[in-house]
Motif scaffolding. Structure first.
Motif, short mmCIF file in Angstrom:
data_model
loop_
_atom_site.label_atom_id
_atom_site.label_comp_id
_atom_site.label_asym_id
_atom_site.label_seq_id
_atom_site.Cartn_x
_atom_site.Cartn_y
_atom_site.Cartn_z
N LEU A 245 0.85 -1.20 0.00
CA LEU A 245 0.00 0.00 0.00
C LEU A 245 0.88 1.25 0.00
O LEU A 245 0.61 2.22 -0.70
CB LEU A 245 -0.87 -0.03 1.26
N ALA A 246 1.96 1.20 0.77
CA ALA A 246 2.89 2.34 0.83
C ALA A 246 3.49 2.59 -0.54
O ALA A 246 3.64 3.74 -0.96
CB ALA A 246 3.99 2.07 1.86
N GLY A 247 3.84 1.50 -1.22
CA GLY A 247 4.43 1.63 -2.55
C GLY A 247 3.51 2.35 -3.51
O GLY A 247 3.94 3.05 -4.42
N PHE A 248 2.18 2.19 -3.34
CA PHE A 248 1.21 2.84 -4.22
C PHE A 248 0.93 4.28 -3.84
O PHE A 248 0.66 5.12 -4.69
CB PHE A 248 -0.14 2.09 -4.16
N THR A 249 0.98 4.55 -2.54
CA THR A 249 0.45 5.84 -2.07
C THR A 249 1.50 6.82 -1.61
O THR A 249 1.24 8.02 -1.59
CB THR A 249 -0.52 5.60 -0.90
N ILE A 250 2.67 6.36 -1.21
CA ILE A 250 3.70 7.30 -0.72
C ILE A 250 4.57 7.71 -1.90
O ILE A 250 5.27 6.89 -2.48
CB ILE A 250 4.54 6.66 0.40
N PRO A 251 4.55 8.98 -2.26
CA PRO A 251 5.23 9.43 -3.48
C PRO A 251 6.73 9.10 -3.50
O PRO A 251 7.27 8.76 -4.55
CB PRO A 251 5.01 10.95 -3.47
N ILE A 252 7.40 9.19 -2.35
CA ILE A 252 8.86 9.02 -2.37
C ILE A 252 9.27 7.57 -2.64
O ILE A 252 10.43 7.30 -2.91
CB ILE A 252 9.53 9.47 -1.06
N LEU A 253 8.33 6.64 -2.52
CA LEU A 253 8.68 5.25 -2.78
C LEU A 253 8.58 4.92 -4.26
O LEU A 253 8.81 3.79 -4.67
CB LEU A 253 7.79 4.31 -1.96
N PHE B 2 -11.01 -4.12 15.91
CA PHE B 2 -10.78 -2.75 16.37
C PHE B 2 -9.38 -2.30 15.99
O PHE B 2 -9.18 -1.17 15.53
CB PHE B 2 -10.99 -2.74 17.89
N ARG B 3 -8.42 -3.19 16.14
CA ARG B 3 -7.02 -2.85 15.81
C ARG B 3 -6.86 -2.64 14.31
O ARG B 3 -6.12 -1.76 13.88
CB ARG B 3 -6.09 -3.97 16.28
N ILE B 4 -7.55 -3.46 13.52
CA ILE B 4 -7.46 -3.32 12.06
C ILE B 4 -8.04 -1.98 11.64
O ILE B 4 -7.49 -1.27 10.78
CB ILE B 4 -8.17 -4.50 11.34
N VAL B 5 -9.14 -1.61 12.27
CA VAL B 5 -9.76 -0.31 11.96
C VAL B 5 -8.79 0.82 12.30
O VAL B 5 -8.62 1.77 11.53
CB VAL B 5 -11.09 -0.14 12.73
N TRP B 6 -8.14 0.71 13.45
CA TRP B 6 -7.15 1.73 13.85
C TRP B 6 -6.01 1.80 12.82
O TRP B 6 -5.56 2.89 12.45
CB TRP B 6 -6.55 1.38 15.22
N ALA B 7 -5.57 0.63 12.39
CA ALA B 7 -4.45 0.59 11.42
C ALA B 7 -4.85 1.28 10.12
O ALA B 7 -4.08 2.07 9.55
CB ALA B 7 -4.05 -0.86 11.15
N ILE B 8 -6.07 1.00 9.67
CA ILE B 8 -6.53 1.62 8.41
C ILE B 8 -6.67 3.13 8.60
O ILE B 8 -6.33 3.92 7.71
CB ILE B 8 -7.86 0.98 7.95
N THR B 9 -7.16 3.54 9.76
CA THR B 9 -7.30 4.98 10.04
C THR B 9 -5.94 5.67 9.99
O THR B 9 -5.80 6.75 9.40
CB THR B 9 -7.92 5.19 11.44
N ILE B 10 -4.94 5.04 10.60
CA ILE B 10 -3.58 5.62 10.61
C ILE B 10 -3.09 5.79 9.17
O ILE B 10 -2.55 6.84 8.80
CB ILE B 10 -2.62 4.72 11.41
N VAL B 11 -3.30 4.77 8.36
CA VAL B 11 -2.83 4.80 6.97
C VAL B 11 -3.51 5.93 6.20
O VAL B 11 -2.85 6.68 5.46
CB VAL B 11 -3.06 3.43 6.30
N ILE B 12 -4.80 6.08 6.41
CA ILE B 12 -5.54 7.14 5.69
C ILE B 12 -5.02 8.51 6.11
O ILE B 12 -4.81 9.39 5.27
CB ILE B 12 -7.06 7.02 5.96
#
Lengths: 626, 159
Positions: A245-253, B2-12
């Motif tokens: 996911l990082a590879g797709f979304t983080i520009p520097i990667l 709950f943890r998966i939801v938190w992980a996705i939130t962090i990523v967003i």
């Protein structure tokens, strides 16, 4: 909540706040801290400060910053991980209390860099199954100078932001590994792996060196797959998903290139190995052949492209590692056989640590951590300790070896030494704890009495140069200077710069190499370089000609001996003999020359006598000038 | 879950923070490169040149408070104290200027003149010899040294 849990949380809170406030106190009481932000940050810190300030002042960060790396521009979005700067900028915009931005940044750095204390507590208390041992490890970590040195030196560094997230990633990965489930994916295990992946995601978006950490992590996974038949690959697959996911979304990667980079190829191999139904160590070899074979074919078809990061690694970092191992850390007597790319990197903080540096940075934590790591390793081999300790022991020894090559790795090593030193508290309980804490008293005194290093060169002369540039040059005049000075000039005069210290921009690195070599050629050749890059002014620093230290231009361009016919000699000692440059400013450390162009009026020459620029005052043979 | 939801939130959140600052209209940088301390310094120098020493000193003091590493501010502060008849404060300011700018010829000359007024000939002589070494092409140090020698000779003769 149990009493012990509450008590340990309160102590951790106190340690976290104390460490944060201590850092802020030391920085604000530092001799180098000023209410004026001019040149308060230096080189990379100044570079990062530019973008943090942009966001704080509600300005858009340009995708290509034309003022950096003039005239081509610096592709910020593609090359620079700006999450740290963006976070600081947005927090400043939305905080109710207003103060100058650089002061806000000092306070913010003090707090977010101390989050690692919490990460150490979480990892240590989990591994040792004792919250008070977690507190003990956190205390060891916070009393060690290397954990705070970067912030104390008023360095606005990416590592201080990214490291706490790397350690939180490790904590959640350990939690995932501890889940006992025969299935590859379980909800509980996947939850922890997901959090681990998310924190790794943050660190990848914040710091290039996270990719180096990830490679070490991959080696750990490989090691576990090879020697642990029951190792579940499910947690790693979840973490890899976040990497994808990082590879797709983080520009520097660099989407496209990242998926074919060495770390990702290694990831695919490990996943194939983990999910393969075949048994035996040869399945790993088979996976490598499969993946790298496919890449070989793609390369033959002209599809595989190397990223700039890989080129820098190949030409700079890798030869540097080889040379350090060959010489056991000592520099060769002559640098002639080493490439410029290797020598430009072989400076602080990529030097080998000395014993003095190690004692100062780690104190008693170094021997205590190594001693406990060794005993724990024996216990794990003899199956007397949990397999969960394999990860911190593995990282501890890898980072110990890496630290012996590069002192910069101390920020990784200190965490694992602190965690593993919990062995003393576990084995010898109160006696062990008190013994180590007493030995940490010198650490505490070192930290308390630490005098920060100056963030940059002599501030007075630098301020005078900046003052001159601001008042006596056009706002759009590009300035050619040593790469370390670039961000300072840009930040506090607004003039475009040719060079900066971010070596991820490989085209610029090649230009720096040309520039440094051309200083020892003729005036005509140097002028051609200036003309090609539309340089209006050239900033000469006194050490360009006179310094032959290992961090100097002369050392890395193999000009230990040089002649009076070079343009750098003329710049320094005979400016009136120059035909294409005019000396317009001097102070004891710097000179500014304007570049003469046919369609631009020649600037008024200004000559001020300083003995550093007088050939009669210096024994040139001492400086290898013939 | 709950943890998966938190992980996705962090990523967003991280993706948003990584991309948002590059969006929007690009405003031209209109930053005033002259800092507050520089402005105060320039105002202080101007006031000194027009003879308003008290106001000049206030400006320079404020400038130094914000930026204590700029030696010209201490130099002018010293000149103002000299003009105001406060040699001890002047010497303190000049000493600070010299710490920041050890190659300063002018600061040494000013200090030497003050020390000569205070009859501290030995220290004045030392500063003048240093100044001559730093810049042998300027005449102020040589002139003052010659005057010192002449005065010493006259004193010997009178004795």
């Amino acid at each position: 909540m149990k009493r012990e849990q509450l008590f340990s949380l309160v102590i951790i809170g106190v340690i976290f706040i104390s460490l944060s406030l201590f850092k802020i106190y030391k920085v604000t009481r530092s001799v180098y801290y000023t209410k004026d932000e001019s040149s308060i940050f230096w080189t990379e810190g100044a570079f990062q400060y530019r973008y943090a300030r942009m966001v704080a002042m509600n300005r858009k960060i340009p995708i290509i910053d034309k003022k950096v790396e003039f005239p081509e521009g610096y592709p910020v979005k593609k090359l620079h991980p700006s999450l740290m700067e963006v976070t600081a900028g947005y927090l400043y915009r939305f905080m109710p209390i207003k103060c100058p931005f650089h002061i806000f940044l000092v306070f913010l750095m003090g707090f977010y860099s101390s989050i690692s204390v919490i990460a150490v507590y979480l990892i240590s208390s989990f591994l040792w199954e004792n919250r008070m041992i977690g507190v003990f490890s956190s205390l060891l970590y916070s009393l060690t100078l290397s954990a705070s040195m970067s912030v104390l030196n008023i360095g606005y560094q990416l590592q201080d932001f990214a490291l706490p997230f790397i350690f939180l990633h490790i904590f959640f990965y350990l939690k995932a590994e501890s889940v006992k489930d025969n299935r590859i994916f379980s909800l509980k295990g996947s939850g922890y792996s997901a959090l681990s992946g998310a924190f790794l995601f943050i660190s990848l978006a914040s710091w290039h060196l996270t990719q180096f950490y990830y490679v070490v992590f991959l080696v750990y996974i490989m090691f576990r797959l090879l020697y642990d038949k029951n190792y579940s690959i499910g947690h790693f697959i979840v973490v890899s998903f976040f990497l994808f996911l990082a590879g797709f979304t983080i520009p520097i990667l660099n989407p496209g290139i990242f998926f074919l980079s060495i770390p990702m190829l290694f990831t695919y191999c490990l996943i194939f190995t983990g999910i393969s139904p075949y048994k035996g160590k040869w399945k790993l070899v088979g996976s490598f052949i499969l993946v790298f074979g496919a890449i070989f074919l793609l390369k033959k078809a002209g599809i595989y492209v190397q990223s700039g990061f890989n080129i820098i690694f190949r030409r700079g970092i890798l030869p540097l590692i080889v040379e350090k191992i060959k010489g056991l850390g000592t520099r060769p007597e002559t640098a002639d056989k080493l490439l410029w790319e290797t020598l430009v990197l072989w400076v602080h903080p990529l030097n080998n640590p000395t014993i003095k540096w190690t004692i100062k940075s780690f104190g008693v934590l170094f021997p205590a951590g190594i001693f406990s790591s060794t005993l724990l390793l024996i216990n794990v081999i003899k199956k007397r300790s949990s397999k969960l300790f394999i990860l911190p022991i593995f990282f501890g020894f890898v980072f110990l070896f890496s630290y012996l090559l590069f002192e910069r790795i101390d920020v990784f090593l200190v965490i694992f030494l602190a965690i593993l030193s919990g062995y003393f508290a576990k084995k010898w309980k109160m006696r062990g704890t008190i013994f180590i804490l007493l030995l940490m008293i010198p650490n505490l005194l070192t930290l308390k009495n630490y005098k920060p290093s100056p963030p940059g060169p002599n501030r007075n002369y630098l301020l005078q140069v900046l003052h001159f540039i601001k008042y006596r040059t056009d706002p759009d005049s590009p300035i050619l200077a040593n790469f370390a000075y670039g961000p300072t000039i840009l930040n506090w005069t607004g003039r475009p710069i040719i060079f900066h210290p971010k070596f991820e921009s490989f085209k610029m690195v090649s230009k720096i190499k040309s520039f440094e070599h051309l200083l020892f050629k003729t005036e005509k050749e140097f002028y051609q370089f200036c003309k090609k890059n539309s340089v209006r002014y050239f900033l000469l620093s006194g050490d360009m000609l006179l310094s032959r230290r290992y961090s100097s231009i002369r050392y890395r361009t193999h000009n230990f001996k040089t002649s009076r016919e070079t343009v750098i000699y003329k710049f320094h000692f005979q400016p009136d003999e120059l035909r294409r440059f005019t000396l317009i400013y001097s102070n004891p450390h710097y000179r500014i020359f304007s570049v003469r162009y046919p369609d631009i009026p020649v600037d008024e020459a200004a000559f001020e006598y300083y003995r550093i620029y007088d050939e009669g005052c210096i024994d040139l043979s001492q400086f290898g000038i013939q | 879950m709950f943890r998966i939801v938190w992980a996705i939130t962090i990523v967003i959140i991280v993706i948003s923070l990584s991309l948002l600052p590059f969006t929007g209209r690009e405003l031209e940088e209109k930053r005033d490169w002259i800092t507050a301390s520089e402005r105060l310094f320039e105002e202080g120098v101007h006031l000194y040149e027009t003879g308003l020493y008290h106001s000049a000193l206030t400006k320079l003091d404020s400038s130094i408070l914000i930026q204590p590493f700029y030696s010209p501010a201490y130099y002018y502060q010293g000149l103002i104290y000299t003009e105001s008849g406060n040699p001890d404060s002047a010497l303190t300011s000049f000493k600070r200027a010299l710490t920041l700018d050890p190659e300063s010829y002018l600061v040494r000359i000013e200090m030497a003149e003050l020390l000569l007024d205070k009859k501290d000939k030995r220290e004045a002589k030392r500063l003048l010899i240093e100044a001559n070494r730093i810049n042998p092409y300027r005449g102020e140090a040589s002139k003052l040294l010659n005057n010192l020698k002449l005065n010493e000779l006259k004193l010997k003769e009178s004795k």
